[in-house]
Design an enzyme around this catalytic site. Sequence first.
Site, PDB file in Angstrom:
ATOM      1  N   GLY A  13      73.655  32.182-114.408  1.00 50.74           N
ATOM      2  CA  GLY A  13      74.475  30.992-114.166  1.00 50.74           C
ATOM      3  C   GLY A  13      73.645  29.943-113.467  1.00 50.74           C
ATOM      4  O   GLY A  13      72.560  30.226-112.931  1.00 50.74           O
ATOM      5  N   HIS A  19      79.014  26.586-105.525  1.00 48.41           N
ATOM      6  CA  HIS A  19      77.843  25.691-105.499  1.00 48.41           C
ATOM      7  C   HIS A  19      78.258  24.226-105.604  1.00 48.41           C
ATOM      8  O   HIS A  19      77.731  23.373-104.881  1.00 48.41           O
ATOM      9  CB  HIS A  19      76.902  25.981-106.677  1.00 48.41           C
ATOM     10  N   GLN A  71      71.908  22.698-108.294  1.00 47.28           N
ATOM     11  CA  GLN A  71      70.715  23.532-108.072  1.00 47.28           C
ATOM     12  C   GLN A  71      69.461  22.893-108.663  1.00 47.28           C
ATOM     13  O   GLN A  71      68.345  23.282-108.313  1.00 47.28           O
ATOM     14  CB  GLN A  71      70.928  24.941-108.644  1.00 47.28           C
ATOM     15  N   HIS A 117      81.070  31.980-107.804  1.00 41.65           N
ATOM     16  CA  HIS A 117      79.768  31.666-107.202  1.00 41.65           C
ATOM     17  C   HIS A 117      79.351  30.232-107.580  1.00 41.65           C
ATOM     18  O   HIS A 117      78.907  29.460-106.728  1.00 41.65           O
ATOM     19  CB  HIS A 117      78.742  32.697-107.700  1.00 41.65           C
ATOM     20  N   GLU A 118      79.519  29.877-108.866  1.00 40.31           N
ATOM     21  CA  GLU A 118      79.082  28.548-109.328  1.00 40.31           C
ATOM     22  C   GLU A 118      80.013  27.442-108.828  1.00 40.31           C
ATOM     23  O   GLU A 118      79.556  26.344-108.490  1.00 40.31           O
ATOM     24  CB  GLU A 118      78.981  28.512-110.859  1.00 40.31           C
ATOM     25  N   CYS A 159      71.093  34.664-106.047  1.00 40.26           N
ATOM     26  CA  CYS A 159      71.204  33.219-106.229  1.00 40.26           C
ATOM     27  C   CYS A 159      69.809  32.671-106.507  1.00 40.26           C
ATOM     28  O   CYS A 159      68.856  33.000-105.789  1.00 40.26           O
ATOM     29  CB  CYS A 159      71.772  32.570-104.965  1.00 40.26           C
ATOM     30  N   LEU A 160      69.696  31.843-107.543  1.00 38.41           N
ATOM     31  CA  LEU A 160      68.384  31.297-107.892  1.00 38.41           C
ATOM     32  C   LEU A 160      67.863  30.366-106.796  1.00 38.41           C
ATOM     33  O   LEU A 160      66.662  30.116-106.728  1.00 38.41           O
ATOM     34  CB  LEU A 160      68.472  30.553-109.233  1.00 38.41           C
TER      35      LEU A 160
END
Length: 186
Positions: A46, A140, A51, A136-137, A94-95
């Site tokens: 994702g 963000h 990000q 999660h997204e 998480c990236l």
Amino acid sequence: MAKRDILILPDKRLRLKSELVGAVDKEIRALIDDMFDTMYDAPGIGLAAIQIGVPRRVVTMDLAKKDEPKAPQVFINPEVTWASDEKAAYEEGCLSIPEYYEEVERPSAVKVRFLDLEGKPQEIEANGLLATCLQHEIDHINGVLFIDHISKLKRDMVLKRFKKAAKRGEPVRPLAEDKEPSHHIG
Ligand code: K1U
Ligand code: ZN
């Protein structure tokens, strides 16, 4: 189409609340192309536009397993309209916080309203990894990170390590006790 740099903790832009998308136009479609290039290259399952430094409410996702064909999904202006009382724990990564994985408890099922690539309103009910990844997204795009859902002790430890690495201009060193995700897809 281009791969973009991913913002890494403690970059302050990760705390911005992203802006609603008005029209799904050429500019937004180009952003989505870049997000998929960046997400697949990372690799991740994702990605939220913030990000890559773009504060717009756009999310890309692909939950296909390694041996399955690609299954790209796009969520524009996603919002949770219902969340189950039942909770589920999932080891998240998480990236923007590379090499760190921790169990997070969230509602096990959610309904999410969003716009598709044609700008048409859609609503889905999600559970399992899709429910976790959507939450999660959506966090963000509201400036929330998964470490905000863990203990203060663990969060402060992660922040300290990433601040130190940023100061040195080095990538963060993985801790021996940091776990690899046990839920590897594929
Ligand atoms: O938003 C992000 O930072 C992407 C993140 C999404 C996510 C992972 C796990 C739980 C919730 C949300 C990632 O993709 S981290 C990388 C990852 O989990 C993964 C990467 C390759 C194969 C399998 C998993
Ligand atoms: Zn993330």
